[in-house]
Design an enzyme around this catalytic site. Structure first.
Site, PDB file in Angstrom:
ATOM      1  N   PHE A   1      -3.927   2.407  14.690  1.00 58.73           N
ATOM      2  CA  PHE A   1      -4.012   3.614  13.969  1.00 58.73           C
ATOM      3  C   PHE A   1      -5.656   3.210  12.460  1.00 58.73           C
ATOM      4  O   PHE A   1      -5.697   2.050  12.608  1.00 58.73           O
ATOM      5  CB  PHE A   1      -3.087   3.882  12.862  1.00 58.73           C
ATOM      6  CG  PHE A   1      -2.087   4.946  14.112  1.00 58.73           C
ATOM      7  CD1 PHE A   1      -1.672   4.765  14.758  1.00 58.73           C
ATOM      8  CD2 PHE A   1      -2.455   6.253  12.977  1.00 58.73           C
ATOM      9  CE1 PHE A   1      -1.140   5.838  15.723  1.00 58.73           C
ATOM     10  CE2 PHE A   1      -1.215   7.583  13.599  1.00 58.73           C
ATOM     11  CZ  PHE A   1      -0.762   6.672  14.834  1.00 58.73           C
TER      12      PHE A   1
ATOM     13  N   ASN B   1       0.968  -1.040   0.072  1.00 58.53           N
ATOM     14  CA  ASN B   1       0.277  -0.092   0.128  1.00 58.53           C
ATOM     15  C   ASN B   1       0.763   1.161  -0.422  1.00 58.53           C
ATOM     16  O   ASN B   1       2.022   1.347  -0.344  1.00 58.53           O
ATOM     17  CB  ASN B   1      -1.166  -0.156   0.823  1.00 58.53           C
ATOM     18  CG  ASN B   1      -0.437  -0.073   2.115  1.00 58.53           C
ATOM     19  OD1 ASN B   1       0.588   0.686   2.869  1.00 58.53           O
ATOM     20  ND2 ASN B   1      -0.599  -1.235   3.099  1.00 58.53           N
TER      21      ASN B   1
END
Ligand code: C5P
Length: 395
Positions: free
Chosen positions: A322, A209
């Site tokens: 997160f 990613n």
């Protein structure tokens, strides 16, 4: 606190330049080394000789004037500085820096330095309230530049309002507090994960990613600075590990999980800022996959959800996650806090300007296990790192 600190003081063209003389004298008394850079306009208000006498250093106005006191002046002073203070800071200098203009010694030094930069604005109230100036200030704040707010009162031009430069004693104590490092993580061991993971398809290709690791590296940097022992378990990034952290480079999610478990018992706090891939190829081919058919079907299997696994054996450790979302930010983040047994989660929306991958800023909400949602303004990732550590200390 200021002893032997290298402070570069930028003085720009405003009547408040006379107060900068007192500031230099205070800093010198505190045994700082002060180098003054003046803009051309500032010299209309104060003679450079005044600053030269007060600082016992040459004052620089013109980048190209001989004799040169620094080899490559702007770079030398920019590198030497522990802190750059611009006081008084006019609307002009703020506008130039916010827009990347470097056309004299001061602007060039500010652009070239890696040291923290503090502005003490001073100007007419209408100029201060002008939305162009305000948006320049916002932009700089988001990038980590600091501002010492001006006061209200009767201004030199006769108007009454906001725009009076902060008094030299206020600026001095602000500078002092910047050098006063919090050491509130001494004795704590922190695991920070950062960056993306890479899930190999074959020896050549992988699934990954866009994470760059900036958020996690900022947290690791601040945690070490505040006295923690830090294991930075990082997927591949182009960032340099902050001095003092123990960097453990990994590739895949499974490898990251393994390395975390090796240090988990020792840790008091785990901050999972890595963007861990949720799936990995079911088979990693030993040889490069050749192209043959029109279609290639890749079978993926679920990676361990590391944070979920850590949540099951949380004990009295602090776990912070997160969450990056593209929709239903708060609902999704709240669900993760409870499912993964976290103390809090730092959630951002990828589509918010100033948030997300690769930026130096972030716009987040902090959601705790009681369901409290704290919405934070756009801020530099380094400042957000400090704020996250503040929240951990509160726990
Ligand atoms: O569920 P989601 O992936 O959105 O959760 C994000 C949080 O969980 C992040 O803190 C991330 O580091 C962590 N995570 C993990 N293992 C995974 C996926 C995400 O620890 N496989």
């Amino acid at each position: 606190m200021l002893k032997n600190k290298n402070i570069v003081l930028g003085v720009t063209g405003g009547i408040a330049a006379y107060k900068a003389c007192d500031l230099v004298s205070r800093l010198v008394k505190a045994e700082a080394n002060v180098d003054v850079i003046m803009t051309e306009n500032a010299t209309k208000f104060i003679n450079p000789l005044t600053f030269q006498s007060l600082s016992s250093n040459q004052v620089i106005v013109d980048m190209f004037k001989e004799p040169k006191y620094w080899e490559i002046q702007h770079i030398a002073l920019a590198k030497k500085a522990d802190l750059v203070v611009v006081a008084p800071a006019t609307a002009n200098i703020i506008g130039k820096i916010a827009n990347g203009i470097a056309d004299d010694m001061l602007t060039t030094t500010v652009m070239a330095t890696k040291a923290p930069v503090v502005f003490a604005p001073a100007m007419n109230c209408n100029m201060y309230e002008n939305p162009i100036l305000q948006s320049n200030i916002e932009r700089l704040k988001a990038l980590g530049y600091r501002f010492i707010e001006p006061g209200e009162g009767r201004l030199a031009c006769g108007d009454v309002g906001i725009g009076k430069m902060a008094e030299p004693d206020v600026i001095e104590s602000y500078i002092n507090s910047m050098f006063e490092r919090k050491k509130d993580f001494v004795g704590k061991t922190v695991i920070v994960t950062a960056g993306p993971t890479r899930e190999a398809i074959d020896p050549v290709r992988y699934i990954s990613n866009h994470s760059t690791g900036k958020m996690g590296y900022s947290i690791a940097y601040k945690a070490v600075d505040r006295g923690a022992k830090v294991y930075l378990i990082s997927g591949p990034t182009s960032l340099k590990a902050p001095e003092g952290v123990q960097l453990i480079p990994v590739n895949s999610a499974r490898e990251m999980h393994e390395k975390i478990m090796e240090h988990y018992d020792e840790a008091d706090i785990v901050i999972m800022s890595a963007a861990v891939a949720d799936y990995a190829p079911a088979i990693t081919h030993q040889q490069k996959v050749k192209k043959s058919d029109e279609k290639l079907i890749l079978e993926l299997v679920k990676n361990p959800d590391i944070l979920y696994e850590l949540g099951k054996i949380k004990g009295d450790k602090i776990l912070v996650g997160f969450a990056m979302e593209t929709e239903n930010l708060v609902e999704n983040a709240k669900e993760k806090v409870s499912k993964k047994n976290l103390d809090f989660i730092v959630a951002n929306d990828l589509f918010t300007e100033g948030a997300g991958f690769g930026t130096d800023t972030n716009v987040v909400k902090i959601i705790d296990k009681q369901g409290n949602v704290e919405s934070l303004p756009k801020m530099a990732k380094l400042d957000l790192a400090d704020l996250i550590l503040d929240r951990i200390i509160k726990l």
